[in-house]
Design a protein around this motif. Sequence first.
Motif, mmCIF file in Angstrom:
data_model
loop_
_atom_site.group_PDB
_atom_site.id
_atom_site.type_symbol
_atom_site.label_atom_id
_atom_site.label_comp_id
_atom_site.label_asym_id
_atom_site.label_seq_id
_atom_site.Cartn_x
_atom_site.Cartn_y
_atom_site.Cartn_z
ATOM 1 N N ASN A 4 0.802 -1.205 0.045
ATOM 2 C CA ASN A 4 -0.008 0.235 0.049
ATOM 3 C C ASN A 4 0.941 1.290 0.032
ATOM 4 N N GLU A 5 2.100 1.307 0.490
ATOM 5 C CA GLU A 5 2.929 2.332 0.596
ATOM 6 C C GLU A 5 3.341 2.678 -0.695
ATOM 7 N N ALA A 6 3.925 1.759 -1.437
ATOM 8 C CA ALA A 6 4.416 1.888 -2.901
ATOM 9 C C ALA A 6 3.224 2.254 -3.653
ATOM 10 N N SER A 7 2.141 1.760 -3.552
ATOM 11 C CA SER A 7 0.902 2.037 -4.079
ATOM 12 C C SER A 7 0.410 3.301 -4.046
ATOM 13 N N TYR A 8 0.637 3.789 -2.823
ATOM 14 C CA TYR A 8 0.209 5.169 -2.631
ATOM 15 C C TYR A 8 1.007 6.079 -3.720
ATOM 16 N N LEU A 9 2.395 6.080 -3.682
ATOM 17 C CA LEU A 9 3.089 6.644 -4.619
ATOM 18 C C LEU A 9 2.504 6.581 -6.180
ATOM 19 N N ALA A 10 2.236 5.406 -6.543
ATOM 20 C CA ALA A 10 1.621 5.173 -7.873
ATOM 21 C C ALA A 10 0.492 6.101 -7.944
ATOM 22 N N GLY A 11 -0.243 5.989 -7.068
ATOM 23 C CA GLY A 11 -1.718 6.951 -7.020
ATOM 24 C C GLY A 11 -1.240 8.436 -7.137
ATOM 25 N N VAL A 12 -0.554 8.867 -6.480
ATOM 26 C CA VAL A 12 0.135 10.395 -6.664
ATOM 27 C C VAL A 12 0.305 10.629 -8.028
ATOM 28 N N LEU A 13 1.223 9.546 -8.495
ATOM 29 C CA LEU A 13 1.813 9.738 -10.051
ATOM 30 C C LEU A 13 0.523 9.610 -10.949
ATOM 31 N N GLU A 51 -5.695 6.061 -2.131
ATOM 32 C CA GLU A 51 -5.419 7.172 -1.187
ATOM 33 C C GLU A 51 -4.352 8.254 -1.753
ATOM 34 N N GLY A 52 -3.604 7.707 -2.409
ATOM 35 C CA GLY A 52 -2.120 8.607 -3.221
ATOM 36 C C GLY A 52 -3.013 9.438 -4.091
ATOM 37 N N ALA A 53 -3.889 8.987 -4.878
ATOM 38 C CA ALA A 53 -4.557 9.751 -5.829
ATOM 39 C C ALA A 53 -5.320 10.872 -5.250
ATOM 40 N N LEU A 54 -6.176 10.523 -4.345
ATOM 41 C CA LEU A 54 -6.805 11.503 -3.688
ATOM 42 C C LEU A 54 -6.179 12.479 -2.667
ATOM 43 N N SER A 55 -5.053 12.076 -2.469
ATOM 44 C CA SER A 55 -4.213 13.217 -1.737
ATOM 45 C C SER A 55 -3.610 14.285 -2.915
ATOM 46 N N VAL A 56 -3.691 14.104 -3.972
ATOM 47 C CA VAL A 56 -3.173 15.079 -4.906
ATOM 48 C C VAL A 56 -4.490 15.907 -5.228
ATOM 49 N N ASP A 57 -5.804 15.351 -5.459
ATOM 50 C CA ASP A 57 -7.072 15.791 -5.931
ATOM 51 C C ASP A 57 -8.437 14.827 -5.593
#
Length: 194
Positions: A4-13, A51-57
């Motif tokens: 989930n931690e690396a996937s969070y970064l992928a969601g940001v990307l 969660e990573g994606a939603l942290s961006v938008d």
Amino acid sequence: YKQNEASYLAGVLAAMVTTSDMPNANPDKKIGFVGGEVHPIISDFLVGYVEGALSVDPEIKVYVSYIGSWDNTAQGKEVALAQYNQGVDILFPAAEQAGLGCVDAAVEQGKYIVGVDSDQALLFKGVSEDRANVILTSVLKEVGNSLVRAVGLHQEGKLGWGSFEGLGLTEAGVGLAKNEYYEKNVPQNIRDAV
């Protein structure tokens, strides 16, 4: 592995790609996730990605589909095409062999992929550059790092035999692939944010 931690970064990307002016991004704030089957590990990938994606938008929409197989690449391609046809411009298939069908769909539609487990762009390097170039990065499980860590802890007499340990970004148990395709195809501002 704390995938989930690396996937969070992928969601940001992914969130930054879908809202970017990259050549294959559209104005829709839509990203996708394709699982092989419903499974706790796949859910862990999904939660981090969302969660990573939603942290961006917080307005990003995440389309989620399951192939129902770990090895049916044709079905993987069909599932990916369905998401791309709904306006998704980048998707993350966590689906083993079946996820390679998603790569074919990305090439066909001129869209993007986040690979999984190993550096998937390198599977195609020098063999199929069109496939390698649509894989912007991959969420890595650093199995080699975890084995070296365990051996080192054993040699120091600190390995907790019979105990459970979760390895994430801090322990170099997971990460994102930062290869030549990542450097070439992902704009600097997105790499900086990741």
